[in-house]
Design an enzyme around this catalytic site. Structure first.
Site, PDB file in Angstrom:
ATOM      1  N   TYR A 186      90.577  -4.557  81.894  1.00  0.00           N
ATOM      2  CA  TYR A 186      90.717  -3.530  82.933  1.00  0.00           C
ATOM      3  C   TYR A 186      90.097  -3.960  84.261  1.00  0.00           C
ATOM      4  O   TYR A 186      90.455  -3.442  85.305  1.00  0.00           O
ATOM      5  CB  TYR A 186      90.070  -2.210  82.486  1.00  0.00           C
ATOM      6  CG  TYR A 186      90.792  -1.519  81.351  1.00  0.00           C
ATOM      7  CD1 TYR A 186      91.871  -2.119  80.711  1.00  0.00           C
ATOM      8  CD2 TYR A 186      90.401  -0.268  80.916  1.00  0.00           C
ATOM      9  CE1 TYR A 186      92.533  -1.504  79.669  1.00  0.00           C
ATOM     10  CE2 TYR A 186      91.065   0.362  79.876  1.00  0.00           C
ATOM     11  CZ  TYR A 186      92.123  -0.264  79.248  1.00  0.00           C
ATOM     12  OH  TYR A 186      92.775   0.360  78.212  1.00  0.00           O
TER      13      TYR A 186
ATOM     14  N   LYS B 283      90.259  -9.857  68.228  1.00  0.00           N
ATOM     15  CA  LYS B 283      91.527 -10.540  67.959  1.00  0.00           C
ATOM     16  C   LYS B 283      91.199 -12.032  68.019  1.00  0.00           C
ATOM     17  O   LYS B 283      91.742 -12.791  68.828  1.00  0.00           O
ATOM     18  CB  LYS B 283      92.554 -10.092  69.021  1.00  0.00           C
ATOM     19  CG  LYS B 283      93.985 -10.481  68.734  1.00  0.00           C
ATOM     20  CD  LYS B 283      94.632  -9.688  67.621  1.00  0.00           C
ATOM     21  CE  LYS B 283      96.038 -10.227  67.364  1.00  0.00           C
ATOM     22  NZ  LYS B 283      96.578  -9.888  66.059  1.00  0.00           N
TER      23      LYS B 283
ATOM     24  N   ASP C  65      94.736  -5.199  65.036  1.00  0.00           N
ATOM     25  CA  ASP C  65      95.981  -4.661  64.452  1.00  0.00           C
ATOM     26  C   ASP C  65      95.706  -4.112  63.051  1.00  0.00           C
ATOM     27  O   ASP C  65      96.169  -3.028  62.683  1.00  0.00           O
ATOM     28  CB  ASP C  65      97.095  -5.717  64.442  1.00  0.00           C
ATOM     29  CG  ASP C  65      96.605  -7.103  64.067  1.00  0.00           C
ATOM     30  OD1 ASP C  65      95.376  -7.314  63.977  1.00  0.00           O
ATOM     31  OD2 ASP C  65      97.442  -7.997  63.847  1.00  0.00           O
TER      32      ASP C  65
ATOM     33  N   ASP D 271      89.729   1.796  73.914  1.00  0.00           N
ATOM     34  CA  ASP D 271      90.516   2.854  74.546  1.00  0.00           C
ATOM     35  C   ASP D 271      91.565   3.364  73.554  1.00  0.00           C
ATOM     36  O   ASP D 271      91.731   4.566  73.325  1.00  0.00           O
ATOM     37  CB  ASP D 271      91.194   2.260  75.800  1.00  0.00           C
ATOM     38  CG  ASP D 271      91.783   3.330  76.706  1.00  0.00           C
ATOM     39  OD1 ASP D 271      91.673   4.528  76.367  1.00  0.00           O
ATOM     40  OD2 ASP D 271      92.363   2.970  77.742  1.00  0.00           O
TER      41      ASP D 271
ATOM     42  N   ASP E 251      91.266   6.905  70.799  1.00  0.00           N
ATOM     43  CA  ASP E 251      92.282   7.966  70.845  1.00  0.00           C
ATOM     44  C   ASP E 251      92.937   8.143  69.481  1.00  0.00           C
ATOM     45  O   ASP E 251      93.234   9.259  69.062  1.00  0.00           O
ATOM     46  CB  ASP E 251      93.359   7.643  71.894  1.00  0.00           C
ATOM     47  CG  ASP E 251      93.001   8.183  73.269  1.00  0.00           C
ATOM     48  OD1 ASP E 251      91.846   8.638  73.431  1.00  0.00           O
ATOM     49  OD2 ASP E 251      93.851   8.148  74.172  1.00  0.00           O
TER      50      ASP E 251
END
Ligand code: NAD
Length: 367
Positions: A145, A195, A227, A251, A255
């Site tokens: 970000y 990852k 994943d 993020d 959620d």
């Protein structure tokens, strides 16, 4: 002389002031304990501040926050201000600058599904029966970000977008400490998400988290690729305690966890900045949801996320752990006693639909 704690109170817009009033009521009850005094400094923020003084984050509000031990935040935004230029809108104009100004690098989102509220979750009962309690610890100021270069422009005759993922080792270390310390006060299990099979960032992330883990021998550490984590969290949320993520993964996964838990009106969050010593942090504490314009002003919003945010503030910024547990227990008791705001009401036997004020009063009574 009681210990005095300064709290900047930024209620904001929509349901913000309604749910904040209930959180302050609960804190005033806590204040009845000997040795605790809260000084609330209520300030304008978001759309309310734009209407009153023309900007979403007035200098006076920032100054009040800087003079406080913590910020208790409601939520900001709404249709009235959506046509303003993006940087002047309530969320971008207030929340992001506040995060930046106070270096809030760690976002904590507890995802709690209470045993009697599993109906509010879209996940099958056989998976979440008995409820769960997972804490997502997300790095908030690094990664994809904020990394440079970041642009979208024509290169070789074609529009090309570039975002850059950057993490310094020190950034990973400080967020890992937050996760391990939080785990020590819970079930002592951290699952670190990366990852590492594809990203250089992932390799550094994993190696650094392992290094920090050695300082917390009482906490068990596991690693998951992001994943796989997205799948395991749905398959077996009860198998997790603290989930440690970099910015983008956090993020998304926080959620996902909010959705699995059920109602937004129940979920608190904390954004922590510099450690103050004694394991405490300066922080901003707010509900995970927004201003809920569809129900604002009707007296039906669920104040529990705001009240639990106040409990997080007591735990992480003020060192009032016993009082935080007291508030969390009072919330649980009210749920067990069958009181429900509309967002968590299913009509089940032994439950009763109530408004914001009534559930706030019930929690206050049980503190
Ligand atoms: P929202 O979270 O406000 O609402 C989504 C749904 O959840 C709505 O149906 C709402 O009624 C419900 N809901 C949320 N909190 C609730 C509560 N405490 N009790 C009962 N129901 C609740 O999200 P949105 O509709 O996407 O956004 C509305 C406004 O809030 C927008 O202006 C957005 O920019 C802003 N927003 C602010 C923040 C923040 O201040 N941190 C976060 C998210 C959204």
């Amino acid at each position: 002389m009681p210990n005095s704690y300064k709290i900047a109170v930024l209620a904001g817009d929509g349901i913000g002031p309604e749910v904040m009033a209930e959180a302050l009521k609960v804190l005033r009850k806590i204040e009845a304990s000997p040795g605790i005094k809260f000084e609330f400094n209520e300030q304008l923020v978001g759309g309310a501040a734009i209407d009153a003084v023309g900007q979403a984050l007035p200098a006076e509000t920032v100054a009040a926050c800087a003079q406080s031990d913590a910020i208790l935040f409601g939520s900001v935004g709404g249709p009235k201000w959506e046509k303003l230029p993006p940087n002047e809108q309530p969320e971008r104009g207030a929340l992001l600058p506040l995060r930046k100004h106070f270096g809030l690098f760690a976002n904590l989102r507890p995802s709690i599904c209470y045993p009697s509220l599993t109906h509010a979750s879209p996940v099958k009962d056989s998976i979440i029966e008995g409820g769960f309690n997972v804490l997502c610890v997300r790095e908030l100021t690094g990664g994809l970000y904020f990394g440079q270069p970041k642009f979208c422009k024509e290169i070789d005759g074609e529009m090309t977008a570039v975002d850059t993922m950057v993490y310094k080792k020190s950034e990973i270390e400080r967020i890992a400490h937050v996760a391990f310390k939080a785990a020590q006060g819970r079930s002592k299990h951290v699952t670190s998400i990366d990852k590492a099979n594809v990203l250089e960032n992932g390799i550094l992330w994993r190696a650094t988290v392992e290094e920090i883990a050695r300082q917390y021998p009482d906490v068990k550490l596991a690693h998951l690729y992001v994943d796989n984590a997205a799948m395991q969290l749905i398959k077996n949320p009860k198998g997790f305690d603290v989930v440690l993520c970099e910015n983008l993964f956090g993020d998304i996964l926080s959620d996902e966890m909010a959705m699995i838990a059920g109602s937004l009106g129940m979920l608190a969050s904390a954004s922590l900045g510099k450690p103050k010593g004694d394991g405490l942090y300066f922080g901003l504490f707010e509900p995970s949801g927004g201003t809920a314009p569809d129900i604002a002003g009707k007296g039906i919003a669920n104040p529990i996320a705001q009240i639990l945010s106040a409990a997080l503030m007591l735990r992480f910024s003020l060192g009032l752990k016993k009082e935080a547990v007291t508030i969390e227990a009072a919330v649980r008791k009210v749920i067990d006693d069958g009181l429900r705001t509309g967002d968590i009401y299913s009509g089940a036997e032994g439950t009763r639909k109530v408004g914001t004020k009534e559930i706030g009063d019930a929690i206050t009574e049980r503190v």
